[in-house]
Design an enzyme around this catalytic site. Structure first.
Site, short mmCIF file in Angstrom:
data_model
loop_
_atom_site.label_atom_id
_atom_site.label_comp_id
_atom_site.label_asym_id
_atom_site.label_seq_id
_atom_site.Cartn_x
_atom_site.Cartn_y
_atom_site.Cartn_z
N GLU A 156 0.82 -1.22 0.00
CA GLU A 156 0.00 0.00 0.00
C GLU A 156 0.85 1.27 0.00
OE1 GLU A 156 -0.35 -2.71 1.84
OE2 GLU A 156 -2.38 -2.95 2.62
N CYS A 170 -0.56 -0.07 7.51
CA CYS A 170 -0.99 0.40 6.19
C CYS A 170 -2.29 1.18 6.28
CB CYS A 170 -1.13 -0.79 5.24
SG CYS A 170 0.46 -1.51 4.84
N SER A 179 20.12 -41.65 -10.64
CA SER A 179 18.88 -40.86 -10.74
C SER A 179 19.02 -39.70 -11.72
CB SER A 179 18.47 -40.34 -9.37
OG SER A 179 19.41 -39.39 -8.93
N THR A 184 20.79 -38.39 0.05
CA THR A 184 20.83 -37.64 -1.22
C THR A 184 22.11 -36.81 -1.31
OG1 THR A 184 18.43 -37.58 -1.35
CG2 THR A 184 19.61 -35.86 -2.55
N LEU A 223 21.22 -27.53 -4.58
CA LEU A 223 19.90 -27.13 -4.05
C LEU A 223 19.65 -25.63 -4.20
CD1 LEU A 223 19.79 -29.38 -0.84
CD2 LEU A 223 18.86 -29.87 -3.11
N GLU A 258 12.83 -32.35 -0.82
CA GLU A 258 13.28 -32.75 -2.15
C GLU A 258 13.86 -34.16 -2.16
OE1 GLU A 258 14.88 -29.54 -4.45
OE2 GLU A 258 15.82 -30.93 -5.85
N1 NAP Z 1 14.60 -38.52 -8.45
C1 NAP Z 1 14.50 -37.69 -7.43
O1 NAP Z 1 13.65 -36.80 -7.37
C2 NAP Z 1 15.47 -37.82 -6.30
C3 NAP Z 1 15.56 -36.80 -5.34
C4 NAP Z 1 16.43 -36.96 -4.29
C5 NAP Z 1 17.20 -38.12 -4.19
N2 NAP Z 1 17.09 -39.05 -5.15
C6 NAP Z 1 17.85 -40.30 -5.04
O2 NAP Z 1 17.46 -40.91 -3.84
C7 NAP Z 1 18.55 -41.62 -3.31
C8 NAP Z 1 18.75 -41.18 -1.87
O3 NAP Z 1 17.56 -41.45 -1.18
P1 NAP Z 1 17.60 -42.25 0.18
O4 NAP Z 1 16.23 -42.65 0.48
O5 NAP Z 1 18.66 -43.30 0.07
O6 NAP Z 1 18.16 -41.18 1.19
P2 NAP Z 1 17.56 -39.79 1.74
O7 NAP Z 1 16.10 -39.88 1.94
O8 NAP Z 1 18.10 -38.69 0.92
O9 NAP Z 1 18.30 -39.71 3.14
C9 NAP Z 1 17.97 -40.65 4.11
C10 NAP Z 1 18.87 -40.48 5.29
O10 NAP Z 1 18.56 -39.26 5.93
C11 NAP Z 1 18.85 -39.38 7.29
N3 NAP Z 1 17.72 -38.93 8.10
C12 NAP Z 1 17.84 -38.12 9.17
N4 NAP Z 1 16.66 -37.88 9.71
C13 NAP Z 1 15.76 -38.57 9.00
C14 NAP Z 1 14.36 -38.73 9.13
N5 NAP Z 1 13.65 -38.11 10.08
N6 NAP Z 1 13.73 -39.53 8.25
C15 NAP Z 1 14.42 -40.14 7.27
N7 NAP Z 1 15.75 -40.02 7.10
C16 NAP Z 1 16.43 -39.25 7.96
C17 NAP Z 1 19.11 -40.85 7.55
O11 NAP Z 1 20.51 -41.02 7.69
P3 NAP Z 1 21.10 -41.03 9.16
O12 NAP Z 1 20.41 -42.16 9.87
O13 NAP Z 1 22.56 -41.23 8.95
O14 NAP Z 1 20.73 -39.74 9.76
C18 NAP Z 1 18.64 -41.52 6.31
O15 NAP Z 1 19.36 -42.69 5.99
C19 NAP Z 1 19.74 -41.33 -4.17
O16 NAP Z 1 19.91 -42.39 -5.07
C20 NAP Z 1 19.32 -40.10 -4.93
O17 NAP Z 1 19.92 -40.04 -6.21
C21 NAP Z 1 16.25 -38.95 -6.20
#
Ligand code: NAP
Length: 398
Positions: free
Chosen positions: A87, A119, A202, A230, A238, A328
């Protein structure tokens, strides 16, 4: 990010909407053909408001036009917290022409001293005779603007393009109502819901247009949340890279043990910086490495498995002014968010391929019955070259 305010100063060079279209924007486009001047002027105010996308948190996006004798004599939009509201911007441009004019505002004018004066007082001082707003302000401190204006003798009307104005600030209204950021889950996946192959590949499941759209979503977000998996697998920056410009929302990495490298791209200090979401049980020497790197650990309450609780993290981010948080990935984190019913909207970029096996987009425990599974309403599927973007809005009542 392009700073539209820097290259727009005269009435002759109106800022344009970005190429990110929402249902609100298309509704406005459909209605703008109408002859109703209220609709036309409010459409313009909404168009201006939208220029604040991704930069106004914790405030809403707001636009305003001042109309005198059927002509726009002033325009303004809110460019960010601590900066002038829409405004006063529009009134400044209108100058003396604001006296006896009508103001169109996308949100009920605020009625409180925050970082900027109310405002309502600016409108009264300028001598505006009528205020038309789209949607009421539900902020406990700022509300009451309409009553204040009316009691000072200004004519006030409400509800012009209310649906569109509410949609524009969907995340802000939501965040105010439940005191938590609006959560958008994003994944690029195959037809069978896989975000990576069994070997972890991926890049890239979806094509260039889909990835560009993903950057638009990042630009909308105040914070981007990803899991340690990830970061280790992909080392993503990011950032939002659009039109040759780069913006840096707050990046938050969930990592219970501080196992990621502080040198990972996501921990770059540019823009809104980065944070490590962990728990008090994380090894102190690892947290110290992050602090040395300028990355602040956020200590969240642990879940049953000792990982930082997502709901606690979101509460902390809300207190820090995050309105829109985007998750993400990867699959574990998206699954955890789904299991905790924290997802308000999904953006699923679906590529026309079947991966099989591999990593599921939502790898949590999942719903035990269909009735317990969170339901979403589809919104405007969009073809992006060979890929399709499907958006879903969580059905909630509060
Ligand atoms: N196509 C797409 O859109 C896309 C996007 C992103 C990733 N990706 C792919 O996904 C894969 C990675 O995914 P991911 O499932 O293996 O790993 P992620 O979801 O990226 O990470 C999981 C890790 O996060 C930590 N974490 C901490 N707090 C958490 C919570 N509250 N809940 C869940 N996790 C938590 C844990 O490790 P700690 O126990 O050590 O804390 C867990 O192992 C890769 O291959 C990547 O290329 C694809």
């Amino acid at each position: 990010m392009a700073r539209l305010d820097d290259n727009w100063s005269s009435r002759g060079r109106r800022p344009q909407l970005g190429h990110f279209e929402t249902s609100a924007a298309s509704l406005i486009a459909n209605r703008s053909a109408a002859v109703d001047p209220d609709v036309n002027f409010m459409s313009r105010a909404l168009e201006l408001a939208r220029l604040g996308l991704g930069r106004t948190a914790p405030n809403p996006m707001v636009g305003c036009v001042i109309v005198k004798s059927g002509q726009i004599v002033g325009e303004g939009w809110h460019k960010g917290a601590g900066r002038p509201h829409a405004e006063p911007e529009a009134l400044a441009e209108a100058g003396a022409r604001a006296r006896g004019a009508r103001a169109y505002v996308t949100l009920e004018p605020c009625n409180h001293h925050g970082r900027t004066p109310p405002c309502t007082e600016a409108l009264l001082k300028a001598g505006v005779s009528e205020v038309v707003y789209a949607v009421a302000d539900t902020h406990a401190l700022a509300a009451g603007g309409a009553t204040r204006l009316q009691s000072a003798g200004v004519k006030v009307r409400a509800g012009v393009l209310e649906t569109e104005a509410r949609e524009l600030n969907r995340a802000w209204f939501h965040s105010l109502a439940i005191r938590r950021p609006y959560v958008i889950a994003k994944a690029a996946m195959s037809l069978d819901g896989r975000i990576a192959t069994a070997t972890g590949q991926s890049k890239w499941i979806t094509g260039a247009l889909a990835r560009e759209k993903g950057h638009e979503l990042r630009r909308m977000a105040d914070a981007i949340i990803v899991g340690a998996g990830t970061i280790v697998a992909d080392d993503p920056a990011l950032t939002a890279r659009l039109d040759g410009e780069e913006s840096h929302p707050l990046r938050v990495v969930l990592d219970s043990k501080g196992r990621c490298s502080p040198g990972a791209k996501a921990f770059d200090r540019a823009g809104k910086g980065a944070a490590l979401a962990t728990t008090a049980a994380a090894p102190e020497r690892r947290l110290a490495r992050f602090r040395e790197h300028g990355v602040e650990p956020i200590l969240c309450a642990p879940d049953g498995g000792g990982r930082p609780r997502l709901d606690d993290l979101l509460d902390i981010l809300h207190r820090r002014g995050v309105v829109t948080a985007m998750i993400e990935g990867g699959g574990e984190v998206l699954g955890a968010a789904l299991d905790a019913d924290l997802i308000d909207e999904v953006w699923l970029f679906i590529a026309p391929l079947l991966i099989g096996g591999g990593k599921a987009a939502f790898a949590g425990a999942g719903a035990s019955s269909l009735s317990e599974a969170p339901h979403f309403d589809f919104s405007e599927p969009e073809m992006l070259g060979p890929d399709m973007l499907v958006r879903g809005l969580r059905r909630r009542s509060f």
